[in-house]
Write an enzyme that holds these catalytic residues in place. Structure first.
Site, PDB file in Angstrom:
ATOM      1  N   HIS A 112      -6.976   2.717   3.893  1.00  0.00           N
ATOM      2  CA  HIS A 112      -6.914   3.460   5.274  1.00  0.00           C
ATOM      3  C   HIS A 112      -8.289   3.776   5.986  1.00  0.00           C
ATOM      4  CE1 HIS A 112      -3.055   4.640   3.568  1.00  0.00           C
ATOM      5  NE2 HIS A 112      -2.803   5.464   4.696  1.00  0.00           N
ATOM      6  N   CYS A 143      -3.724  -1.717  -1.669  1.00  0.00           N
ATOM      7  CA  CYS A 143      -4.094  -0.490  -2.285  1.00  0.00           C
ATOM      8  C   CYS A 143      -4.983  -0.229  -3.289  1.00  0.00           C
ATOM      9  CB  CYS A 143      -2.509   0.222  -2.801  1.00  0.00           C
ATOM     10  SG  CYS A 143      -2.794   1.923  -3.562  1.00  0.00           S
ATOM     11  N   GLU A 200      -2.381   8.536   8.486  1.00  0.00           N
ATOM     12  CA  GLU A 200      -0.951   8.621   8.215  1.00  0.00           C
ATOM     13  C   GLU A 200      -0.168   9.612   9.549  1.00  0.00           C
ATOM     14  OE1 GLU A 200       1.319   6.925   6.295  1.00  0.00           O
ATOM     15  OE2 GLU A 200      -0.382   5.853   5.814  1.00  0.00           O
ATOM     16  N   ASP A 225       0.788  -1.229  -0.113  1.00  0.00           N
ATOM     17  CA  ASP A 225      -0.051   0.020   0.122  1.00  0.00           C
ATOM     18  C   ASP A 225       0.943   1.037  -0.075  1.00  0.00           C
ATOM     19  OD1 ASP A 225      -2.601   1.769   0.157  1.00  0.00           O
ATOM     20  OD2 ASP A 225      -2.206   1.949   2.146  1.00  0.00           O
ATOM     21  N   SER A 226       0.322   2.507  -0.160  1.00  0.00           N
ATOM     22  CA  SER A 226       1.085   3.600  -0.157  1.00  0.00           C
ATOM     23  C   SER A 226       1.569   3.773   1.358  1.00  0.00           C
ATOM     24  CB  SER A 226       0.252   4.725  -0.503  1.00  0.00           C
ATOM     25  OG  SER A 226      -0.939   4.975   0.298  1.00  0.00           O
ATOM     26  N   CYS A 262     -10.829   2.438  -0.009  1.00  0.00           N
ATOM     27  CA  CYS A 262      -9.469   2.858   0.478  1.00  0.00           C
ATOM     28  C   CYS A 262      -9.094   2.178   1.468  1.00  0.00           C
ATOM     29  CB  CYS A 262      -9.133   4.341   0.576  1.00  0.00           C
ATOM     30  SG  CYS A 262      -7.398   4.798   1.167  1.00  0.00           S
TER      31      CYS A 262
END
Ligand code: DGL
Length: 267
Positions: free
Chosen positions: A180, A69, A147, A6-7, A178
């Site tokens: 997140h 992701c 994040e 993932d990012s 997503c």
């Protein structure tokens, strides 16, 4: 060994589901934190990053790559998947299967701006669930909050409420488009109410890769390697907090876009 990327920290929500489905599997998770957030990047950058990250994972001789992701999957929907030896499990396929299983036909998708721009979710959900009406909403404020470790903040609650307010009435389900966003589930639950199902495609990712592992029958030792190309100290603290592990096996890898390919200065 199963690879995921993932990012950033969102991918841990997929690692968690894969670990639950396969307690003995060996996992390697790569967080491309040098390039997070993906949601604001150009399609060209995202296609290059997909190639780079998949290439790095594929070089680890994996049994499977479990995408963690959505933005990368949405880009692959448009640009095609880079060739890999390992089989790749696409999150958008899992989302579509989850919608089908839930019997949802009026479906909201909350995702990054880059994902919404591709229209991939709408196309793939409609292809899997005939007659489905799909409403996609971009929520660019959410990934930076997760994040920064502010998922439980008032700011996050307001940002989720604002994203949900853009969805139409009468939905059966909202998909976390997503990885997140499952970390913001309490805010989504409050904003959407109990009548709208919240679908996290990570559950289906875990189920699908477990089915493959059952066919192949190769167990591992249950280790998880957590790899970042960002700040190792901060990553280690976040992995420990999110995964509830005192001393996670974290490491750094140098995986970077060539300087000339960067279109997002300041990241
Ligand atoms: N977690 C990622 C996704 O599922 C990307 C978030 C971002 O970096 O913008 O799309």
């Amino acid at each position: 060994m199963i690879g995921l990327f993932d990012s950033g920290l969102g991918g841990l929500t997929v690692v968690r589901r894969v670990r639950e489905a396969l307690p003995d599997a060996d996992l390697v998770f790569f967080a491309d934190q040098a390039h997070v957030p993906y949601g604001e990047r150009s399609a060209d950058d995202l296609a290059r990053l997909l190639q780079l990250n998949l290439g790095w994972l594929d070089a680890q001789a994996l049994d499977a790559i479990v995408m963690a992701c959505n933005t990368s999957c949405a880009i692959a929907d448009v640009h095609g998947w880079p060739a890999t030896r390992a089989r790749v499990f696409d999150l958008i396929d899992s989302a579509a299967l989850a919608c089908e299983r839930a019997g949802a036909t009026r479906i909201g998708v909350v995702a990054t701006a880059a994902t919404v721009q591709t229209g991939a979710y709408g196309r793939r959900l409609r292809a899997r669930v005939p007659g489905a009406a799909v409403f996609e909403v971009a929520a660019p404020a959410l990934v930076p909050l997760v994040e920064a470790g502010r998922a439980r903040s008032e700011e996050a609650r307001v940002a989720v409420a604002e994203a949900c307010a853009q969805l139409p009435e009468g939905l059966d389900a909202v998909v976390y488009g997503c990885t997140h966003y499952p970390m913001l589930d309490e805010h989504f639950a409050a904003a959407l109410g109990a009548r709208i199902a919240r679908l996290d495609p990570a559950w289906m990712q875990g189920e699908r890769v477990a089915a493959l592992a059952a066919q192949r029958g190769n167990a591992g030792t249950g280790i998880t390697r957590y790899v970042t190309n960002g700040n190792l100290e901060a990553f280690t603290a976040n992995v420990a907090r999110i995964m509830g592990v005192a001393a996670p096996a974290t490491e750094r890898a140098e995986i970077a876009l060539p300087a000339t390919a960067r279109s997002n200065a300041g990241v």
